[in-house]
Design an enzyme around this catalytic site. Structure first.
Site, short mmCIF file in Angstrom:
data_model
loop_
_atom_site.label_atom_id
_atom_site.label_comp_id
_atom_site.label_asym_id
_atom_site.label_seq_id
_atom_site.Cartn_x
_atom_site.Cartn_y
_atom_site.Cartn_z
N ASP A 258 50.02 34.00 29.80
CA ASP A 258 48.93 34.59 31.00
C ASP A 258 49.51 35.43 32.04
OD1 ASP A 258 46.51 34.89 31.22
OD2 ASP A 258 46.26 32.76 31.34
N ASP B 260 38.22 35.99 28.58
CA ASP B 260 37.42 34.72 28.96
C ASP B 260 36.11 34.11 28.75
OD1 ASP B 260 39.52 33.83 29.42
OD2 ASP B 260 39.97 33.85 31.79
N ASP C 205 46.77 23.67 28.52
CA ASP C 205 46.67 25.01 29.38
C ASP C 205 47.50 24.95 30.78
OD1 ASP C 205 44.64 27.41 30.30
OD2 ASP C 205 44.31 27.79 28.07
N CYS D 49 47.53 36.36 26.25
CA CYS D 49 46.54 36.25 27.37
C CYS D 49 47.08 37.35 28.64
CB CYS D 49 46.33 34.39 27.52
SG CYS D 49 44.83 34.36 28.62
N TRP E 256 37.08 42.57 33.10
CA TRP E 256 37.75 40.82 33.43
C TRP E 256 35.83 40.04 32.35
CZ3 TRP E 256 34.90 36.72 35.35
CH2 TRP E 256 35.28 35.30 34.36
#
Ligand code: DGJ
Length: 737
Positions: free
Chosen positions: A474, A544, A354, A522, A184
């Site tokens: 996402d 991210d 978002d 995503c 990540w």
């Protein structure tokens, strides 16, 4: 009988020097620059003989005579060769694990994009069949391979224990592998190493997002240390969104033969196949180039854009503003309206709201620990709903986009979970292990009702707000609870596979109904970049981590396999929210303009001078986006090599009339000089006029309008002043008559 009528390029020829292979039936599959040669003798096991530079039919005999032919089983199966890594291992209904496949027939058909070849093999004893399938393209130098496995065994089901898509032997004593690894906020770092004795395994078992550590694509450089612009390189991409395993086994008899096997990871995934059912593996796409790693990248990019492997691959991508780093969960009408105004002022074309916009009666999305799954507008934050925001965006000339995470729920803090506790993946009899926010769980996509629900998240939004142009889809949790309330107890080992079948079913339905809705993949960042996902999605969120310096490395890695059109790259504020680093706005734009440009900050944070700079950058990007998003990529100087102090790449239009060059200084020490940047991909016989973009300093104008030949730019290069940490230069090159 082999169907000779359909078998157009199959040749029969005398093999004087190869003794026992007196007569052979060869299947040649070619693209513009590459060929694969198989030997499909009826009654014998299917063999692969060659993969590499294109050969003509009259060279087939030479491949065999030169001793170059691999002559290896094209789909190695357990038992006929106990010593090698198997692509296929099964347990028959009677408990035996033996396999001995022999070719039955070959069929070829021309498709609108190229050609498809299917070679059917049947076990010599069991009614068990494999069709090895090959698809070649006329637009791109790609050959896809996959397998279709079925049986008619009367005693019951066959258990598939290993069921790879394809096998490829690789010759060479200096073979290097290049692959991407990360985590990540630090995705897609490039790792390169020589292949030595033993087996290398690249795998992912996240269950949901299969790019979370490694990515199911590799390059194999055949001529030693990998180079960007020269050398023979094979590229392979497994087109699958679930758990996978790539094996490279270097032969026991020396380092000259490497066995590459790619497919679904079989861990906890044994598959029970009923008589009459067919198990279709995902495709693995192979390409080959003599122009180094950049050559392989260009082949993949072309295939993605032109052959449907990236959804709407040739459509221009909009410049967008995403609300996440600007307001995080603190969405409200005033803040969103301000962001829309800022996006419009910058020259943006799309605004994306978002996370944080939804709620249910009982739960609100104030952080990541509640309301996931409850896809109705939070009327406390947005009292008038979405429509006024969509209208406002429209009035400002912007399209509207929205964030969703439809495969997930919050455990005990969403109405979705309260209503459907049996819709989540869970170990029977145990409390679920929880993901993001300490409450997140994954829905059981093997369940058709859950698939309908996931589809409805998109469908309901689109029905209520047909003007939504973009969705950021996402996925922020892994499968850490292994158990499906839907699948019967003797099918629990199908969970990982059925999850991805379910997902595919949903995205196929979405695509059938909403072909022009732009979808971003995503997955806590870049963990869904991959060719299992991209045929349905227009782009991926790269990471991210929006820090421009770290993005240089990640975007470099992603560019190995995925085209710029697919790579979402956003300019964010400083100090950067993930690293705390402060880099100039010019550097941030110069990095973000490598991919699909976006902004992810409050435009109101810009000074007047910064705003003017940003507006000009957006204007230039829109003017040049076809070149960037559809151009041919040449990576010039790797941030991973040498002192690691510079990085440079360029895109060139297919007609070589236009190019854009990017050069970056990543770290600076006084007295370090930067050697000239030698370009690539230009026409040596053309003269190019230079125009510098994103100029923020008078000194940068010195090269403005200079005309230099393609020949000089490629042989000598351009000497650029990059005398500070995070200095960067971007040039537009235009061929002049
Ligand atoms: C993870 C994504 O990668 C971010 O960009 C953002 O959308 C958050 N999720 C929202 O929860």
């Amino acid at each position: 009988m082999i169907k000779k009528a359909l078998f157009t390029t199959m040749l029969a020829f005398a093999m004087g020097s190869v003794g026992s292979l007196a007569f052979a039936e060869d299947v040649l599959i070619s693209t513009h620059n590459t060929s694969m040669l198989l030997r499909a003798n009826e009654g014998e096991s299917l063999k692969i003989a060659y993969y590499g530079a294109r050969i003509d039919r009259d060279e087939i005999a030479q491949v065999w005579q030169s001793g170059l032919a691999f002559n290896r089983a094209a789909y190695p199966s357990f038992n006929t060769n106990l010593l090698d890594e198997p692509a296929l291992e099964v347990e028959h209904a009677d408990g035996s694990i033996s396999l001995d496949l022999a070719v039955v027939n070959v069929t070829r058909k021309t498709t609108d994009k190229g050609e498809e070849v299917r070679i059917l093999s049947r076990d010599k004893v069991y009614p068990f069949e494999v069709v090895n399938c090959y698809r070649s393209y006329t637009n791109s130098d790609i050959i896809e391979m996959w397998s279709e496995i079925s049986h008619k065994e009367k005693k019951g089901e066959v258990k598939l224990m290993q069921f790879a898509s394809a096998y490829m032997p690789i010759h060479g004593d200096q073979v290097w592998v290049s692959h991407l690894h990360g985590c990540w906020a630090n995705e897609a770092n490039l790792f390169e190493e020589p292949l030595t004795a033993g087996m290398m395994v690249i795998k992912n078992r996240d269950g949901v997002r299969n790019g979370m550590s490694d990515i199911p694509e590799v390059m194999l450089s055949l001529d030693g240390r990998p180079a960007e612009l020269s050398g023979r390189v094979i590229g392979a991409a497994l087109c699958y969104s679930g758990n996978y395993k790539l094996r490279i086994d270097t032969d026991r008899d020396g380092k000259f033969l490497h066995h590459f096997i790619a497919g679904i990871d079989e861990t906890a995934s044994q598959y029970f196949l009923k008589a009459g059912e067919t198990f279709v593996t995902p495709e693995v796409a192979f390409t080959y180039s003599t122009e180094g790693k950049s050559g392989v990248s260009r082949n993949f990019h072309r295939w993605a854009r032109l052959d449907g492997k990236l959804h709407n691959g040739t459509a221009p991508r909009d410049v967008l503003l995403n609300s996440w780093e600007g307001v995080y969960f603190d969405v409200d009408t005033e803040r969103i309206t301000k962001l829309i105004d800022g996006a419009a002022e910058l020259g943006g074309e799309l605004f994306v709201m978002d996370d944080g916009w939804f709620a249910s009666k009982k739960y609100r999305r104030l952080s990541d620990n509640a309301a996931l799954g409850d896809w109705t507008v939070d009327r406390e934050k947005l009292p008038d709903g979405l429509q006024p925001l969509i209208d406002h965006a429209k009035a400002k000339g912007l399209k509207f986009g929205i964030w969703i995470e439809p495969e997930m729920a919050n455990w005990k803090s969403s109405e979705l979970y309260d209503k459907h506790p049996d819709w989540i993946l869970q170990y029977p009899g145990r409390e679920p292990l929880l993901g993001r926010g300490g409450t997140q769980v994954v829905l059981d996509l093997s369940n058709p009702e859950v698939q309908d629900f996931v589809f409805s998240v998109v469908d309901n939004l689109m029905t209520e707000y047909p003007e939504i142009a973009y969705m950021k889809w996402d996925a922020n949790a892994s499968i850490i609870n292994y158990g499906s309330p839907y699948l019967p107890k003797d099918r629990q080992s199908h969970i990982y596979i059925e999850y991805h079948k379910g997902l595919r079913n949903v995205v196929e339905r979405i695509r059938a109904k909403y072909p022009n809705l732009v979808l971003q993949a995503c997955a806590s960042g870049g963990a869904r970049a991959g060719y299992g996902t991209l045929p349905y999605f227009d782009e991926f969120w790269t990471s991210d981590d929006t820090d421009a310096l770290q993005r240089i490395y990640m975007q470099w890695g992603m560019s190995m396999f995925y085209p710029a059109a697919a790579m979402a790259s956003h300019v964010s504020t400083v100090p950067n929210h993930q690293t705390g680093r402060v880099v100039p706005l010019k550097f941030r734009f110069d990095v973000a303009m490598q991919g699909r440009l976006g902004i992810e900050m409050r435009p109101s944070d810009f000074t007047a001078e910064e705003l003017a700079f940003a507006k000009q950058a957006v204007t230039d990007y829109k003017r040049l986006r076809t070149l960037i998003q559809q151009g041919d990529l040449y990576r010039l100087r790797s941030p991973y090599e040498g002192k690691g102090d510079v990085a440079s790449l360029m895109y060139v239009s297919p007609d070589k009339q236009k190019a854009i060059f990017y050069g970056y200084k990543l770290k600076h020490f006084a007295g370090h000089t930067v050697p000239p940047f030698r370009m690539a991909g230009l026409d040596p016989d053309k003269n190019y006029r230079l125009h510098e973009l994103n100029v923020n300093d008078e000194g940068m104008k010195s090269m403005e309008g200079t005309v230099i030949s393609g020949h000089l730019l490629m042989s000598q290069g351009l000497k650029l002043i990059l005398d500070k940490e995070y200095s960067s230069r971007v040039f537009e090159l235009t061929a002049i008559d």
